[in-house]
Design an enzyme around this catalytic site. Structure first.
Site, PDB file in Angstrom:
ATOM      1  N   LYS A   1      42.830  60.562  35.276  1.00  0.00           N
ATOM      2  CA  LYS A   1      44.031  59.973  35.838  1.00  0.00           C
ATOM      3  C   LYS A   1      44.908  61.182  36.518  1.00  0.00           C
ATOM      4  O   LYS A   1      45.085  62.136  35.755  1.00  0.00           O
ATOM      5  CB  LYS A   1      44.678  59.232  34.774  1.00  0.00           C
ATOM      6  CG  LYS A   1      45.880  58.654  35.383  1.00  0.00           C
ATOM      7  CD  LYS A   1      46.543  57.959  34.089  1.00  0.00           C
ATOM      8  CE  LYS A   1      47.851  57.373  34.781  1.00  0.00           C
ATOM      9  NZ  LYS A   1      49.001  57.007  33.562  1.00  0.00           N
TER      10      LYS A   1
ATOM     11  N   ARG B   1      56.925  65.883  31.918  1.00  0.00           N
ATOM     12  CA  ARG B   1      55.885  65.599  30.794  1.00  0.00           C
ATOM     13  C   ARG B   1      54.809  66.777  30.781  1.00  0.00           C
ATOM     14  O   ARG B   1      53.839  66.550  30.281  1.00  0.00           O
ATOM     15  CB  ARG B   1      55.099  64.184  30.985  1.00  0.00           C
ATOM     16  CG  ARG B   1      55.965  63.191  31.066  1.00  0.00           C
ATOM     17  CD  ARG B   1      55.189  61.907  30.664  1.00  0.00           C
ATOM     18  NE  ARG B   1      55.727  60.576  31.322  1.00  0.00           N
ATOM     19  CZ  ARG B   1      56.787  59.694  30.918  1.00  0.00           C
ATOM     20  NH1 ARG B   1      57.549  60.319  29.942  1.00  0.00           N
ATOM     21  NH2 ARG B   1      57.188  58.822  31.325  1.00  0.00           N
TER      22      ARG B   1
ATOM     23  N   SER C   1      49.559  54.411  40.429  1.00  0.00           N
ATOM     24  CA  SER C   1      50.460  53.791  41.470  1.00  0.00           C
ATOM     25  C   SER C   1      50.839  54.514  42.714  1.00  0.00           C
ATOM     26  O   SER C   1      51.050  53.858  43.664  1.00  0.00           O
ATOM     27  CB  SER C   1      52.071  53.700  40.798  1.00  0.00           C
ATOM     28  OG  SER C   1      52.516  54.815  40.185  1.00  0.00           O
TER      29      SER C   1
ATOM     30  N   CYS D   1      51.159  53.768  24.384  1.00  0.00           N
ATOM     31  CA  CYS D   1      51.955  55.179  24.660  1.00  0.00           C
ATOM     32  C   CYS D   1      53.340  54.537  24.457  1.00  0.00           C
ATOM     33  O   CYS D   1      53.655  53.221  24.495  1.00  0.00           O
ATOM     34  CB  CYS D   1      51.840  55.482  26.198  1.00  0.00           C
ATOM     35  SG  CYS D   1      52.645  56.984  26.555  1.00  0.00           S
TER      36      CYS D   1
ATOM     37  N   LYS E   1      44.481  63.479  31.627  1.00  0.00           N
ATOM     38  CA  LYS E   1      45.739  62.658  32.364  1.00  0.00           C
ATOM     39  C   LYS E   1      46.661  63.865  32.690  1.00  0.00           C
ATOM     40  O   LYS E   1      47.397  64.646  31.956  1.00  0.00           O
ATOM     41  CB  LYS E   1      46.473  61.929  31.516  1.00  0.00           C
ATOM     42  CG  LYS E   1      47.665  61.342  32.033  1.00  0.00           C
ATOM     43  CD  LYS E   1      48.322  60.202  30.947  1.00  0.00           C
ATOM     44  CE  LYS E   1      49.555  59.673  31.753  1.00  0.00           C
ATOM     45  NZ  LYS E   1      50.202  58.605  30.937  1.00  0.00           N
TER      46      LYS E   1
ATOM     47  N   TYR F   1      45.441  48.852  41.208  1.00  0.00           N
ATOM     48  CA  TYR F   1      46.358  47.990  41.829  1.00  0.00           C
ATOM     49  C   TYR F   1      45.461  46.988  42.860  1.00  0.00           C
ATOM     50  O   TYR F   1      46.224  46.060  43.305  1.00  0.00           O
ATOM     51  CB  TYR F   1      47.650  48.296  41.887  1.00  0.00           C
ATOM     52  CG  TYR F   1      48.262  49.160  40.706  1.00  0.00           C
ATOM     53  CD1 TYR F   1      48.678  48.487  39.828  1.00  0.00           C
ATOM     54  CD2 TYR F   1      48.149  50.563  40.743  1.00  0.00           C
ATOM     55  CE1 TYR F   1      49.271  49.242  38.688  1.00  0.00           C
ATOM     56  CE2 TYR F   1      48.572  51.115  39.694  1.00  0.00           C
ATOM     57  CZ  TYR F   1      49.335  50.559  38.711  1.00  0.00           C
ATOM     58  OH  TYR F   1      49.787  51.098  37.644  1.00  0.00           O
TER      59      TYR F   1
ATOM     60  N   CYS G   1      56.239  55.665  25.925  1.00  0.00           N
ATOM     61  CA  CYS G   1      57.346  55.815  26.858  1.00  0.00           C
ATOM     62  C   CYS G   1      58.061  54.517  27.432  1.00  0.00           C
ATOM     63  O   CYS G   1      59.104  54.786  27.844  1.00  0.00           O
ATOM     64  CB  CYS G   1      56.632  56.683  28.127  1.00  0.00           C
ATOM     65  SG  CYS G   1      55.469  55.910  28.790  1.00  0.00           S
TER      66      CYS G   1
END
Ligand code: PBG
Length: 324
Positions: free
Chosen positions: A248, A217, A274, A120, A195, A313, A122
């Site tokens: 996601k 986005r 996250s 990606c 996503k 994570y 970004c």
């Protein structure tokens, strides 16, 4: 047969019985651990909004991955923070870019580690959007060309899995075609198929230094209200050559995981993002939740919905918790 002949509690009385009839299992091999790589040496900088996660230079990343493998987690996904950003994200597909360098070193040192790379723009564009801009919008087709170039450069460095997370139309097909043309027919595409334009990416954008500098986005990521559209996205990505489809975020989208699991026969990955992680961390820091129990509950729910692999994570910590 009903009560008193049927007593549901019979099977719940002892840990061994509960384990015997458990419908869902988690193992370290379900997990993919995300890491953030930065240029430099000896760098290990904690991400404030994601306690226990770091921006790391390649040397630190190598040690971290070696330690991760000792817990049975054999897959990672890499995000790069480049030394410079520009309008077209040049560092994203530079042969000596941060990801390309990290992947080459990792494959040399840890040949059995599965290295996935996020594809990606970004993190690499100065405007923070996931592609090139024309008239204040991300321009789909020229962006797809750059993404294909980026994926090939990751494959050339040795990445076994490329994971496009941009949500441009046609990118999976273009990446497959470019990989095959460059003789990387064995490189796996794990497509971020569904996503969503989510509020749960906030901490990641701190970690990857990638917030959009204008707008948002929602012109390319999915609308949170839609479920059938997610199935279309997954079906299109599979038709274009995706090997794994991803949903996601995960926690607020368990219905999507389940629906895609039931309608597509490819592996369904889920990204516990996250914000899902930081939410629990923040609550745990205040004594409002027990991190281990809450995290495992979330991970079991994602697995129960039908996802594996799970990008999380908690990959390392969960592997340790599960082994105890
Ligand atoms: C890049 C990308 C993002 C995440 C993964 N890849 C951020 C975004 O789309 O803004 C989010 C991951 C996370 O929140 O943990 N496009």
């Amino acid at each position: 047969m009903t009560f008193p002949k049927t007593r549901m509690r019979r099977l719940r009385r002892l840990p061994a019985l509960r384990k015997m009839v458990a419908e869902t299992a988690l193992s370290p091999s379900d997990f993919i651990m995300p890491y953030f790589v930065v240029p430099g040496k000896g760098i290990k900088k904690e991400i404030t909004s994601m306690p226990g996660n770091f921006q790391m230079s390649v040397d630190v990343l190598l040690e971290t991955c070696e330690e991760l493998c000792t817990h049975g987690v054999n897959s990672i996904i890499l995000f790069g923070i480049p030394s410079s950003k520009d309008a077209v994200g040049s560092e994203a597909y530079a042969e000596d870019g941060i990801i390309q360098t990290a992947v080459r070193e990792l494959r040399k040192k840890l040949p059995d580690l599965v290295v996935c790379t996020d594809v990606c723009l970004c993190e690499y564009t100065d405007h923070g959007h996931c592609g090139v801009i024309r008239d204040n919008e991300v321009d789909n087709d020229p962006t797809v060309e750059l993404l294909a170039k980026m994926a090939v450069s990751h494959a050339r460095a040795g990445a076994q899995v490329v994971a496009p997370s941009d949500m441009m139309d046609g990118r999976v097909g273009a990446i497959r075609k470019a990989l095959d043309a460059a003789d990387f027919s064995q490189t796996i595409i794990m497509a971020y198929s569904a996503k969503y334009a989510s509020a749960f990416y906030g901490p990641f954008r701190d970690a990857a230094e990638s917030p959009p500098q204008f707008g948002d986005r929602r012109g390319y990521q999915m609308d949170v209200r839609n479920a059938r559209e997610a199935v279309r996205e997954a079906e299109l990505d599979l038709a274009e050559g995706a090997d794994i489809v991803m949903v996601k975020p995960a926690l607020a989208y368990l219905d999507i995981i389940k629906t895609i699991r039931d309608t597509c026969n490819a592996p369904v990955a889920a990204y516990s993002v996250s914000g899902e992680f930081s939410m629990v961390k923040a609550a745990a820091a205040r004594g409002w939740a027990d991190e281990k129990t809450a995290a495992l509950e979330i991970l079991y729910a994602i697995k129960r919905a039908g996802a594996s692999p799970i990008l999380t994570y908690w990959a390392r910590d969960a592997a340790i918790w599960l082994s105890k």
